[in-house]
Design an enzyme around this catalytic site. Structure first.
Site, mmCIF file in Angstrom:
data_model
loop_
_atom_site.group_PDB
_atom_site.id
_atom_site.type_symbol
_atom_site.label_atom_id
_atom_site.label_comp_id
_atom_site.label_asym_id
_atom_site.label_seq_id
_atom_site.Cartn_x
_atom_site.Cartn_y
_atom_site.Cartn_z
ATOM 1 N N GLY B 78 -27.968 -73.275 -73.629
ATOM 2 C CA GLY B 78 -29.006 -74.248 -73.944
ATOM 3 C C GLY B 78 -29.592 -73.894 -75.278
ATOM 4 O O GLY B 78 -29.044 -73.050 -75.986
ATOM 5 N N GLY B 79 -30.674 -74.484 -75.602
ATOM 6 C CA GLY B 79 -31.278 -74.224 -76.906
ATOM 7 C C GLY B 79 -31.939 -72.868 -76.990
ATOM 8 O O GLY B 79 -32.244 -72.377 -78.063
ATOM 9 N N VAL B 83 -26.513 -69.295 -70.351
ATOM 10 C CA VAL B 83 -26.662 -69.303 -68.899
ATOM 11 C C VAL B 83 -25.373 -68.850 -68.261
ATOM 12 O O VAL B 83 -24.292 -69.282 -68.647
ATOM 13 C CB VAL B 83 -27.008 -70.729 -68.405
ATOM 14 C CG1 VAL B 83 -27.305 -70.692 -66.924
ATOM 15 C CG2 VAL B 83 -28.189 -71.283 -69.174
ATOM 16 N N LYS B 98 -30.477 -67.026 -66.868
ATOM 17 C CA LYS B 98 -30.621 -67.442 -68.252
ATOM 18 C C LYS B 98 -31.248 -66.308 -69.035
ATOM 19 O O LYS B 98 -32.304 -65.810 -68.683
ATOM 20 C CB LYS B 98 -31.508 -68.684 -68.313
ATOM 21 C CG LYS B 98 -31.781 -69.131 -69.724
ATOM 22 C CD LYS B 98 -32.451 -70.482 -69.757
ATOM 23 C CE LYS B 98 -31.432 -71.515 -70.133
ATOM 24 N NZ LYS B 98 -31.944 -72.817 -70.387
ATOM 25 N N ASP B 192 -39.820 -79.987 -73.241
ATOM 26 C CA ASP B 192 -38.522 -80.508 -73.694
ATOM 27 C C ASP B 192 -37.840 -81.253 -72.561
ATOM 28 O O ASP B 192 -36.667 -81.001 -72.247
ATOM 29 C CB ASP B 192 -37.650 -79.350 -74.197
ATOM 30 C CG ASP B 192 -36.454 -79.841 -75.005
ATOM 31 O OD1 ASP B 192 -35.533 -79.045 -75.251
ATOM 32 O OD2 ASP B 192 -36.439 -81.035 -75.376
#
Lengths: 197, 1028
Positions: B78-79, B83, B98, B192
């Site tokens: 992800g940003g 993960v 994560k 987000d």
């Protein structure tokens, strides 16, 4: 702590633990070396580099620098890779065809990440060996002699190559429309201690 | 070459580079480590190493461990981190891990950890459960990793990519929104929110991921070669304009992102598109997108979406919950228990209700069996009032429908698997049992109803718990009593409690209290924590209905504590809301009440009951009105009413409260026309729904009358209250607590019209009825006594007035405590009467106490405070403390005149006192000036009470100024006429006045030094009670 030479020697004599320790010590640098230029293949290329090392292990003469030797292999791997994949010169943008999302840290370092990206983008426009000179000097902390060994040029030419490389970088950054100050700041990204120091 | 701007030459740039030498560069190392590489996370590193080692040394790969977790596969990045799936050997399950990388910004890291811990405490079905937060350290530094529920399934984006019907898409997004609301409730913002951050798990339920990690994000807008100004975190398409401008994330920006997601899900395209970042920001700032032209989605839903896309965050919904509630209502996802037309009764087999054990799954439950139905019908109809039949026609089908819907749900719940780990079935059954108890007790009570109780039949039916809640199966998990014996005992307690509730709603307060006492007794032998809260809740309600507000507050406070500890969110939510009202409005401590309102707001999210929201808003409106923040009050009330309307609860008793409160706000704001319109429409609504002869319709008339009185439309006010009383008498007889209240109100209207005797009759009879129908210390009694006292006081019967006020004071103190504004009011009135009696010293004591309270509650310059200050001055004046008195009167006049203006009757009263003092102190001209200012408004008033004395004072003062001018004669005439209107009680003054006129005609010196005597200091004063 055993030196590279000691570990290598022990490995040649069959001590796999020593071999593992030696590989472990350097594997991340090699991995990073490939990640900045061929991110999708970085792991494969790293493995190939070490396999090559293994194959050549018993033929190695006294080494001035194990590290330089290893990077030399890596560089050859990279050149092969570019030839095989049809790229004369890796002009990938810093984020690469398969972007590895920068695992960033929050807030204050955000600007730095931005600058790093710009810098990498600019660097991708350099001739490969000039680029290597920069990376090996500033990010991997190799000495002038070691860098020369890796890119296979006389040691005395490194300084001027670095100068030329920086010049070209500045041109690149300027052409991206950065102000003088930004360019300077970005250029400063070149300088850092190596991870783990 | 143009002048001005020099071109850069290659030479120049080389020069510049040369000035930054190697040494300089090397020397100016900045403190950033690893500037060159994006760092590897330790798992990445380990895995790469494991693979390399395996290959190099031809071994099997060693396991990569992170803490106790065995890393399995790389799932993606992800940003803010990579993960992996992993296995937790301790709990024997697969999880997702994560990794977040170390940072020099320790504060941000701690914040993420804190938020992660908070999120971990939220077990929300729509949030990816965060199991744990861990730290790791390796040779490259320290970092944080999150252990998350492993969700196997598509992201919402992927799910939506396969064309879905809009209802399904809406349901999913709403569910995701609930996760968002759940996090907001504990203070965590997402930052987000987007389809890629929502995953649809195998059970079909969406889970929201990555709360609060937005500070780690750094997704640059795709294809943007321009420099971004400031630093923006998050995915631009979903970011709110304020975030794009560099502001941080907030619940409002989450809402924005939610609406972008929703729009995308429903319409199929993004609401805003642009070719670069700057254009996107501009488009968003311009406002929400236009409606799509060919969409199947109902416009009202898209309209709600657009509100969430308002560039001004304050104009979006206040909370996610508000938005979600509106969406659900708009999509009629909600099923209401609708009243159907006359239908057949319910025919089924025999029931378990006789033993009052809850229907088990192997029996068929029969909530409204034919014989019970017949019994209720008989009881209602044989009260033999004309509206009885109409009442039955209304409630009969409602009860039928309720029983039917209940039976359906019960059957469904019984048919579902018993072992679902998330406890849905248990919750449903618990909810259904509660509904069953309520229905049974309602039927029981109705079957034995008398005429009085039938008046409240509609209230009883409304009070039945909503079956929608059972269907939604939300709320706290049910903790069943461990053994069957205890279960039966618990059931018995709850049945008694249900009976108490029904009786209370039917206004049978004594019987309700008895039933609850019985419940209490039964409960004392059982160790089952949830009962305590349930009983306390009902105790509070009974106490409140009886006017024992302090007791109600205590009981509800207990209820709140117990229910919170036992996880009974619905009960806790109700307790805190009722507590907020009783403390804030009844006991007049709005600041303390705000705390409870906040608690209630938080608890509402836990209960997820849409019906709770408008009730809370209604309460908040009343609180805000009490505090004087009128525009907030208005908004709360209006929102409450809008929600009630959406939920189609237009004519329930809760709506009455909201409308009444709004009416009050409007009155205080001076929007009298609106207030009247509002109450008139309430009358119409009830008339239409319940008919003329219904207690609610009568109540509506009475409220309208009260509003009209405040609007000073006394004719209409009198008419409305009389209408209300007539109806009430017809349907309930003359002796009813409401009759008492309304007669008292009628008295106030008559008094304002100057019809003293009629007013007095109403006051007295109203008081008598109230004393007869309400318990001894009920505050309504005290209020009614105050009204009687007022009337007596105006009739110059000071001693009798003082007695009433004294009695009222005792009542007020016991109901509200010694610091309540009503106590201040009673003391003020008592003080005024004592002054008239000549008991100046005693008056002073009471007035000082009243002033202290009023200063604190209303502020030093408010009307009530100023008036009390003035009256206090009079008590000082009577004791001969002239200077103090004069100063206080001046101050009172200044405040009141500024607040109310010269036409206000209170200003007239104060001016009178001031004018008299000025004249007595030698400033006749000043006296005339002040008095003339208020004279025009008084001259036309029906009521001579103030008119006559002012005319008198003006006569005296103008005479002093210029005996030869005819002015004083005019005033004297007016005074004489006024005192004549007084009748018998004005005779003494009249004589005095005549005597003065004679003296004035003769120009005798006495005429100039004439003083209207004050009541002489009396030796016969009531014993002083120590104030406070």
């Amino acid at each position: 702590m055993a030196s590279d030479a000691e570990l290598l020697g022990a490995w040649r004599r069959g001590d796999e633990v020593a071999g593992s320790a030696l590989a472990r010590r350097h594997f991340e640098s090699i991995l990073q070396f490939f990640r900045t230029k061929a991110p999708a293949f970085a792991e494969d290329l790293t493995q190939e580099t070490f396999l090559q090392l293994l194959r050549a292990r018993d033929q190695i003469d006294a080494l001035a620098s194990f590290r330089a030797y290893l990077f030399g292999i890596a560089r050859h791997r990279l050149l092969h890779h570019f030839r095989d994949s049809g790229r004369a010169h890796d002009k990938l943008a810093a984020r690469g065809a398969e972007p590895e999302p920068g695992i960033t840290s929050p807030s204050g370092n955000a600007r730095r990440d931005e600058r790093r990206e710009r810098l990498l983008a600019a660097m991708s426009h350099l001739e490969l060996d000039l680029r290597l000179a920069i990376e090996l000097t500033y990010w991997h902390g190799l000495s002038t002699a070691e860098v020369a060994a890796v890119i296979e040029v006389p040691a005395g030419t490194i300084k001027s190559r670095l100068r030329r490389a920086r010049e070209q970088l500045r041109e690149q950054l300027h052409s991206q429309g950065l102000t003088q100050q930004d360019t300077d700041t970005t250029m400063l990204q070149l300088v850092r201690p190596i991870a783990g120091d | 070459m143009e002048t001005g701007r020099p071109q850069r030459s290659a030479e120049d740039s080389r020069q510049r580079v040369a000035t930054l030498s190697d040494e300089a560069l090397t020397a100016s190392v900045d403190d950033v480590r690893q500037a060159g590489f994006a760092p590897l996370d330790p798992v990445q590193r380990q895995r790469a190493w494991a693979r390399l080692e395996a290959r190099l040394f031809e071994r099997t790969k060693t396991q990569v461990l992170l803490d106790r977790f065995v890393v399995l596969d790389y799932l993606g990045a992800g940003g803010q981190g990579r993960v992996y799936s992993a296995f937790d050997p301790r709990l024997d399950r697969k999880v997702a891990i994560k990794l977040l990388l170390p940072s020099t910004d320790l504060e941000a890291m701690s914040r993420v950890i804190r938020e992660a811990r908070t999120m971990a405490s939220v077990a929300d079905p729509n949030v990816a459960t965060l199991f744990d937060v861990g730290r790791f350290e390796d040779d490259n530094g320290k970092g944080v990793f999150l252990v998350l529920e492993l969700i196997e399934g598509p992201t919402l984006g992927e799910w939506l990519a396969q064309r879905r019907p809009w209802r399904a898409a809406l349901a999913q997004v709403i569910a995701a929104g609930r996760g968002l609301a759940g996090a907001h409730a504990v203070g965590v913002v997402h930052g987000d929110f987007k389809p890629q951050n929502i995953m649809i798990a195998k059970d079909g339920r969406p889970r929201v991921l990555d709360f609060g990690l937005s500070i780690f994000r750094r997704d640059m807008p795709a294809g943007d070669d321009e420099r971004t100004h400031g630093f923006v975190r998050g995915t631009p398409a979903y970011l709110a304009p304020e975030q794009l401008a560099g502001g941080g994330a907030s619940p409002a920006s989450d809402q924005y992102a939610f609406c972008v997601t929703l729009w995308e899900a429903l319409v199929g395209t993004r609401p805003f598109s642009a070719k670069d970042f700057r254009e996107l920001a501009v488009a968003k700032r311009a406002g929400p997108p236009a409606m799509p032209r060919d969409s199947h989605v109902p416009l009202r839903i898209l309209e709600l979406c657009r509100r969430g896309l308002d560039p001004d965050p304050r104009r979006r919904f206040s909370t996610m919950t508000d938005l979600l509630t509106a969406l659900e209502a708009a999509s009629s996802v909600h099923r209401r228990v609708a009243a159907i037309a006359l239908g057949a009764g319910f025919a089924a087999a025999m029931l378990a209700w006789l033993q009052h054990t809850p229907a088990a799954c192997d029996e068929s439950a029969n909530l409204f069996a034919p014989e019970r139905r017949a019994a209720v019908e008989a009881a209602v109809v044989t009260t033999a009032t004309p509206e009885a039949r109409v009442t039955w026609d209304r409630i009969g089908p409602q009860l039928d429908e309720y029983a039917r819907a209940w039976t359906d749900l019960h059957a469904q719940a019984c048919a579902s698997e018993p072992e679902r780990s998330d406890g849905i079935r248990d919750r449903r059954m618990g909810c259904l049992r509660r509904a069953e108890r309520a229905m049974r007790s309602t039927v029981d009570v109705l079957a034995n109803a008398d005429a009085q109780l039938v008046l409240y039949a509609d209230d009883l039916v409304e009070e039945l718990p909503s079956l929608d809640a059972c269907e939604r199966a939300e709320g706290a998990a049910v903790v069943a009593p461990p053994d069957p014996m205890q279960a039966a005992a618990v059931e018995a307690v709850r049945s008694q409690r249900a009976l108490a509730t029904t009786l209370r709603v039917g206004s049978e307060l004594d019987r309700a209290a008895a039933a609850l006492a019985e419940a209490q007794r039964l409960a004392s032998g059982i160790d089952y924590p949830p009962l305590a809260g349930e009983i306390a809740l009902e105790q509070g309600a009974i106490a409140d209905a009886q006017g024992r507000y302090v007791d109600a507050a205590t009981a509800w406070s207990h209820a709140l504590d117990s229910a919170t500890s036992a996880g009974q969110w619905a009960e806790a939510s109700e307790a805190s809301r009722r507590l907020a009202f009783v403390v804030g409005v009844r006991l007049a401590e709005p600041d303390r009440a705000m705390v409870y309102a906040e608690i209630a707001r938080g608890l509402i999210l836990r209960t997820r009951d849409p019906a709770a929201e408008p009730k809370l808003l209604s309460t908040q409106c009343a609180l805000q009105l009490q505090r004087g923040t009128l525009s907030e009050a208005r908004e709360s009330c209006e929102r409450a009413l809008a929600l009630f309307e959406e939920q189609q609860e237009n004519d329930t008793s809760d709506t009455i409260d909201a409308r009444a409160a709004l009416g009050m706000v409007l009155v205080v704001q001076g929007e009298l026309t609106f207030a009247v319109e509002l109450l008139e429409s309430l009358v119409d609504d009830f008339d239409r729904r319940f008919g003329k002869r219904h207690i609610r319709t009568a109540n509506a008339h009475a409220m309208l009358g009260e509003t009209l009185r405040r609007a000073n439309d006394l004719d209409a006010a009198e008419a409305e209250i009389r209408e209300a009383l007539a109806t009430l008498t017809e349907i309930a007889g003359p002796v009813h607590p409401l009759a008492g209240q309304w007669r008292s109100n009628l008295g106030a209207v008559l008094s304002a019209r100057g019809r003293r005797e009629a007013a007095m009759i109403e006051f007295r009879e109203g008081l008598a009825i109230i004393e007869q129908t309400l318990p001894a210390n009920h505050p309504h009694i005290a209020v009614a006594r105050m009204n009687v006292g007022h009337a007596l006081h105006a009739d110059a019967k000071a001693r009798e007035a003082a007695l009433e006020f004294g009695g009222a004071l005792v009542g007020m103190q016991s109901s509200f405590g010694p610091q309540h504004p009503l106590v201040a009011h009673a003391r003020h009135n008592l003080g005024a009467s004592l002054i008239d009696m000549g008991c100046y010293r005693a008056a002073e004591v009471h007035l000082r106490d009243s002033l202290a309270i009023r200063e604190r509650v209303f502020g030093p310059a408010a009307v009530e405070t100023a008036f009390t200050r003035h009256t206090l001055a009079l008590s000082l004046n009577g004791q001969g403390r002239r200077e103090e008195a004069r100063a206080a009167v001046e101050r009172g006049w200044t405040d009141l005149d500024a607040l109310l203006g010269p036409d206000d009757p209170q200003v007239a009263v104060v001016t009178l006192a001031l004018g008299v003092m000025m004249r007595e102190d030698g400033d006749a001209a000043g006296s005339v000036q002040r008095l003339e200012r208020v004279w025009p408004a008084q001259a036309d008033r029906e009521d001579p009470n103030t008119r006559a004395p002012i005319a008198y004072a003006l006569a005296l003062a103008s005479f002093r100024v210029d005996p030869s001018a005819p002015t004083w004669r005019d005033f004297a005439e007016r005074a004489r006429a006024g005192y004549r209107e007084f009748g018998a009680r004005g005779s003494e003054r009249l004589r005095e006045l005549e005597a003065w006129i004679e003296a004035a005609e003769k120009r005798s010196p006495a005429a100039s030094t004439w003083r209207v005597p004050l009541p002489p200091a009396s030796a016969d004063c009531p014993a002083l009670e120590v104030a406070g």
